[in-house]
Design a protein around this motif. Structure first.
Motif, PDB file in Angstrom:
ATOM      1  N   ASN A 151      -1.041   3.809 -13.608  1.00  0.00           N
ATOM      2  CA  ASN A 151      -1.837   2.853 -13.415  1.00  0.00           C
ATOM      3  C   ASN A 151      -1.139   1.458 -12.901  1.00  0.00           C
ATOM      4  N   TYR A 152      -0.008   1.393 -12.998  1.00  0.00           N
ATOM      5  CA  TYR A 152       0.830   0.757 -12.066  1.00  0.00           C
ATOM      6  C   TYR A 152       0.638   0.563 -10.462  1.00  0.00           C
ATOM      7  N   ALA A 153       0.682   1.924 -10.304  1.00  0.00           N
ATOM      8  CA  ALA A 153       0.621   2.159  -8.640  1.00  0.00           C
ATOM      9  C   ALA A 153      -0.835   1.802  -8.348  1.00  0.00           C
ATOM     10  N   ALA A 154      -1.709   1.845  -9.113  1.00  0.00           N
ATOM     11  CA  ALA A 154      -3.350   1.476  -8.689  1.00  0.00           C
ATOM     12  C   ALA A 154      -3.077  -0.073  -8.813  1.00  0.00           C
ATOM     13  N   GLU A 155      -2.478  -0.580  -9.513  1.00  0.00           N
ATOM     14  CA  GLU A 155      -2.707  -2.117  -9.734  1.00  0.00           C
ATOM     15  C   GLU A 155      -2.001  -2.562  -8.381  1.00  0.00           C
ATOM     16  N   ILE A 156      -0.745  -2.094  -8.012  1.00  0.00           N
ATOM     17  CA  ILE A 156      -0.040  -2.654  -6.617  1.00  0.00           C
ATOM     18  C   ILE A 156      -0.880  -2.612  -5.475  1.00  0.00           C
ATOM     19  N   GLY A 157      -1.639  -1.414  -5.489  1.00  0.00           N
ATOM     20  CA  GLY A 157      -2.583  -1.181  -4.324  1.00  0.00           C
ATOM     21  C   GLY A 157      -3.701  -1.980  -4.423  1.00  0.00           C
ATOM     22  N   ARG A 158      -4.219  -2.597  -5.400  1.00  0.00           N
ATOM     23  CA  ARG A 158      -5.214  -3.610  -5.338  1.00  0.00           C
ATOM     24  C   ARG A 158      -4.823  -5.019  -5.182  1.00  0.00           C
ATOM     25  N   THR A 159      -3.701  -5.311  -5.318  1.00  0.00           N
ATOM     26  CA  THR A 159      -3.227  -6.762  -5.067  1.00  0.00           C
ATOM     27  C   THR A 159      -2.628  -6.853  -3.672  1.00  0.00           C
ATOM     28  N   LEU A 180       4.077   5.698  -5.313  1.00  0.00           N
ATOM     29  CA  LEU A 180       4.355   5.729  -6.751  1.00  0.00           C
ATOM     30  C   LEU A 180       3.092   6.546  -7.549  1.00  0.00           C
ATOM     31  N   GLY A 181       2.148   6.613  -6.958  1.00  0.00           N
ATOM     32  CA  GLY A 181       0.789   7.389  -7.186  1.00  0.00           C
ATOM     33  C   GLY A 181       1.200   8.996  -6.968  1.00  0.00           C
ATOM     34  N   ALA A 182       1.848   9.328  -6.084  1.00  0.00           N
ATOM     35  CA  ALA A 182       2.135  10.631  -5.833  1.00  0.00           C
ATOM     36  C   ALA A 182       3.188  11.104  -6.780  1.00  0.00           C
ATOM     37  N   LEU A 183       4.226  10.106  -7.043  1.00  0.00           N
ATOM     38  CA  LEU A 183       5.506  10.514  -8.139  1.00  0.00           C
ATOM     39  C   LEU A 183       4.874  10.709  -9.349  1.00  0.00           C
ATOM     40  N   ALA A 184       3.893   9.993  -9.832  1.00  0.00           N
ATOM     41  CA  ALA A 184       3.731   9.921 -11.428  1.00  0.00           C
ATOM     42  C   ALA A 184       3.204  11.156 -11.881  1.00  0.00           C
ATOM     43  N   GLU A 232       0.926  -1.123   0.087  1.00  0.00           N
ATOM     44  CA  GLU A 232       0.134   0.075  -0.037  1.00  0.00           C
ATOM     45  C   GLU A 232       1.139   1.165   0.066  1.00  0.00           C
ATOM     46  N   ALA A 233       1.866   1.245   0.640  1.00  0.00           N
ATOM     47  CA  ALA A 233       2.876   2.515   0.662  1.00  0.00           C
ATOM     48  C   ALA A 233       3.534   2.456  -0.684  1.00  0.00           C
TER      49      ALA A 233
END
Length: 163
Positions: free
Chosen positions: A155-163, A139-143, A133-134
Motif C-alpha cells: 500500500n505504501y509503495a502504491a501511495e508513493i507511485g501516485r504522488t 518496494l512493490g516488488a519487495l513486499a 516511481e522507481a
C-alpha cells in the motif's frame, strides 16, 4: 530452435564455472559452443550477448541481444534477453529505450522473473529522473518477499507511485 540437452548442459556447466575462468577463456568457450549452432540461431546470439555483457562489453552485447530477439528467441531466454538488453541499454546511455523495453515486459505474462523486471526498471527509472516511481516499483516488488507487513508495504509503495 531446439538444442540438445547435452548442449544445454555444457552451456550450464560453463556458466556455473564463470567465476573460475578468465575472460578470454570464457568467451572462447562460449564462442565454441555457440558455433555448434546454425548461423541464424537465436540461442547462439543470446549466449554470445550474455557472455559479452557479463564482462562489461555492453556495446558488443546490445546488437547480439537484438538479433536474438529478432530471430525469435523464446521461453525463458526471451525474457532474460529483454531484461539484459534493457540493462545494457541503460549502461550505454539509452535510458529511454531501457524504460520502454522493461515497461512493455511488465505487461507480458507473469513468471519467476517479474521481480527482476521490476528491479531493472527501477534502476532505469532512477537514471531517467523518475526516482519516486522507481522507489514505488522496487518496494512493490519487495513486499511479496517479506515475512510480515506485505500488505502495508504494498500500500505504501502504491501511495508513493501516485504522488
Amino acid at each position: 530452435m531446439v538444442v540438445s540437452s547435452t548442449w544445454e548442459q555444457r552451456v550450464a556447466e560453463l556458466w556455473a564455472a564463470f567465476d573460475e575462468l578468465d575472460e578470454e577463456t570464457f568467451l572462447a568457450r562460449i564462442e565454441a559452443l555457440a558455433g555448434e549452432l546454425p548461423d541464424d540461431s537465436a540461442i547462439a546470439a543470446f549466449e554470445r550477448a550474455s557472455a559479452f555483457d557479463s564482462f562489461g562489453h555492453e556495446e558488443r552485447a546490445v546488437p547480439l541481444y537484438r538479433r536474438a530477439l529478432e530471430l525469435g528467441l523464446d521461453g525463458g531466454r526471451r525474457r532474460r534477453a529483454t531484461i539484459q538488453l534493457a540493462s545494457s541499454l541503460r549502461n550505454v546511455g539509452d535510458v529511454e529505450a531501457s524504460v520502454a523495453l522493461l515497461s512493455a515486459e511488465r505487461e507480458r505474462p507473469s513468471d519467476e522473473l517479474d521481480d527482476a523486471v521490476a528491479a531493472f526498471l527501477a534502476l532505469a527509472l532512477v537514471d531517467a529522473g523518475r526516482e519516486r516511481e522507481a522507489v514505488s516499483l522496487a518496494l512493490g516488488a519487495l513486499a511479496s518477499h517479506l515475512p510480515r507487513y506485505q500488505r502495508s508495504l504494498a500500500n505504501y509503495a502504491a501511495e508513493i507511485g501516485r504522488t
